[in-house]
Motif scaffolding. Structure first.
Motif, PDB file in Angstrom:
ATOM      1  N   PRO A   1       0.799  -1.229   0.000  1.00 14.98           N
ATOM      2  CA  PRO A   1       0.000   0.000   0.000  1.00 14.98           C
ATOM      3  C   PRO A   1       0.836   1.286   0.000  1.00 14.98           C
ATOM      4  O   PRO A   1       0.451   2.268  -0.633  1.00 14.98           O
ATOM      5  CB  PRO A   1      -0.825  -0.114   1.282  1.00 14.98           C
TER       6      PRO A   1
ATOM      7  N   LEU B   1      -6.526  -1.584  -4.115  1.00 17.37           N
ATOM      8  CA  LEU B   1      -5.964  -2.151  -2.898  1.00 17.37           C
ATOM      9  C   LEU B   1      -6.782  -3.380  -2.527  1.00 17.37           C
ATOM     10  O   LEU B   1      -7.976  -3.278  -2.257  1.00 17.37           O
ATOM     11  CB  LEU B   1      -5.999  -1.139  -1.753  1.00 17.37           C
TER      12      LEU B   1
ATOM     13  N   ILE C   1      -7.791  -6.273  -0.055  1.00 17.61           N
ATOM     14  CA  ILE C   1      -7.825  -6.413   1.401  1.00 17.61           C
ATOM     15  C   ILE C   1      -8.263  -7.831   1.762  1.00 17.61           C
ATOM     16  O   ILE C   1      -9.326  -8.279   1.322  1.00 17.61           O
ATOM     17  CB  ILE C   1      -8.795  -5.372   2.017  1.00 17.61           C
TER      18      ILE C   1
ATOM     19  N   GLU D   1     -11.685  -0.727   6.779  1.00 20.05           N
ATOM     20  CA  GLU D   1     -11.200   0.120   5.686  1.00 20.05           C
ATOM     21  C   GLU D   1     -10.943   1.565   6.107  1.00 20.05           C
ATOM     22  O   GLU D   1      -9.977   2.173   5.637  1.00 20.05           O
ATOM     23  CB  GLU D   1     -12.184   0.086   4.503  1.00 20.05           C
TER      24      GLU D   1
ATOM     25  N   SER E   1     -11.902   8.195   3.247  1.00 24.68           N
ATOM     26  CA  SER E   1     -12.544   6.927   2.908  1.00 24.68           C
ATOM     27  C   SER E   1     -14.040   7.120   2.752  1.00 24.68           C
ATOM     28  O   SER E   1     -14.634   8.027   3.339  1.00 24.68           O
ATOM     29  CB  SER E   1     -12.252   5.876   3.981  1.00 24.68           C
TER      30      SER E   1
ATOM     31  N   LEU F   1     -10.129   6.633  -0.650  1.00 22.78           N
ATOM     32  CA  LEU F   1     -10.274   5.186  -0.700  1.00 22.78           C
ATOM     33  C   LEU F   1     -11.766   4.877  -0.681  1.00 22.78           C
ATOM     34  O   LEU F   1     -12.479   5.309   0.233  1.00 22.78           O
ATOM     35  CB  LEU F   1      -9.581   4.533   0.497  1.00 22.78           C
TER      36      LEU F   1
ATOM     37  N   TYR G   1     -14.556   1.878  -0.601  1.00 24.71           N
ATOM     38  CA  TYR G   1     -14.719   0.460  -0.301  1.00 24.71           C
ATOM     39  C   TYR G   1     -16.178   0.051  -0.468  1.00 24.71           C
ATOM     40  O   TYR G   1     -17.052   0.895  -0.661  1.00 24.71           O
ATOM     41  CB  TYR G   1     -14.182   0.111   1.090  1.00 24.71           C
TER      42      TYR G   1
ATOM     43  N   ALA H   1     -10.760  -0.134  -2.932  1.00 27.44           N
ATOM     44  CA  ALA H   1     -10.488  -1.267  -2.047  1.00 27.44           C
ATOM     45  C   ALA H   1     -11.454  -2.394  -2.370  1.00 27.44           C
ATOM     46  O   ALA H   1     -12.670  -2.189  -2.424  1.00 27.44           O
ATOM     47  CB  ALA H   1     -10.632  -0.842  -0.588  1.00 27.44           C
TER      48      ALA H   1
ATOM     49  N   PHE I   1      -2.956  -5.398   0.889  1.00 28.12           N
ATOM     50  CA  PHE I   1      -2.744  -4.998   2.275  1.00 28.12           C
ATOM     51  C   PHE I   1      -2.440  -6.244   3.079  1.00 28.12           C
ATOM     52  O   PHE I   1      -3.207  -7.207   3.082  1.00 28.12           O
ATOM     53  CB  PHE I   1      -3.991  -4.306   2.823  1.00 28.12           C
TER      54      PHE I   1
END
Length: 160
Positions: free
Chosen positions: A6, A25, A27, A35, A46, A89, A91, A126, A153
């Motif tokens: 990351p 990314l 996870i 996240e 995020s 980010l 998610y 993510a 990650f």
């Protein structure tokens, strides 16, 4: 094929060398739900895509009628919103990506790498590491990897 870490991903996206500052990314499933903490660790804002998108459902509505064009529009709109950092980010995007057809998903990833230019901040998408069918396909995935746009990650043993 394992991506970079990351730290390297964030450096690549913030470094100014990419026309389209987008990355992925991955996870691990046992870390999903953290996240926002991960984003904070790398100084990223995020956003939970599902929670954000629910605000746009009509009362009593259950379907979003999502396609790659609408999803790209959402990504653009989210990057235009005010934030605290120069990177976001997102998610819970896997649910939207799973809704797209193979062709639409492939188009989405290609556009994110080649045409998603001049946005005010970098974008990190993510995804669960097990969601391999939602990632860019074949040679497109190789390009993301070679350009340092794909990271995983790892909770232990990562460089900070």
């Amino acid at each position: 094929m394992i991506g970079s870490n990351p730290n390297d991903l964030v450096k690549v996206l913030r470094g100014g060398g990419l026309m389209c500052r987008t990355g992925i990314l991955l996870i691990p499933t046992h870390i999903l739900g953290r996240e926002t903490s991960i984003a904070a660790e790398y100084n990223l804002d995020s956003l939970d895509y599902v929670s954000w998108k629910e605000k746009y459902l009509l009362p009593g509505g259950r379907f979003l009628g999502l396609n790659s064009e609408k999803l790209l529009g959402d990504m653009d709109r989210l990057l235009q919103e005010p934030s605290h950092t120069d990177a976001l980010l997102i998610y819970n995007l896997d649910l939207a990506l799973a809704y797209l057809s193979y062709r639409e998903r492939n188009s989405f990833w290609r556009f994110m790498r080649t045409n998603f230019r001049k946005r005010p901040k970098s974008l990190v998408l993510a995804l669960p590491s097990t969601a391999t069918k939602l990632l860019p396909y074949d040679e497109e995935r190789v390009i993301w990897y070679k350009e340092g746009r794909l990271a995983i990650f790892e909770e232990f043993g990562r460089a900070t």
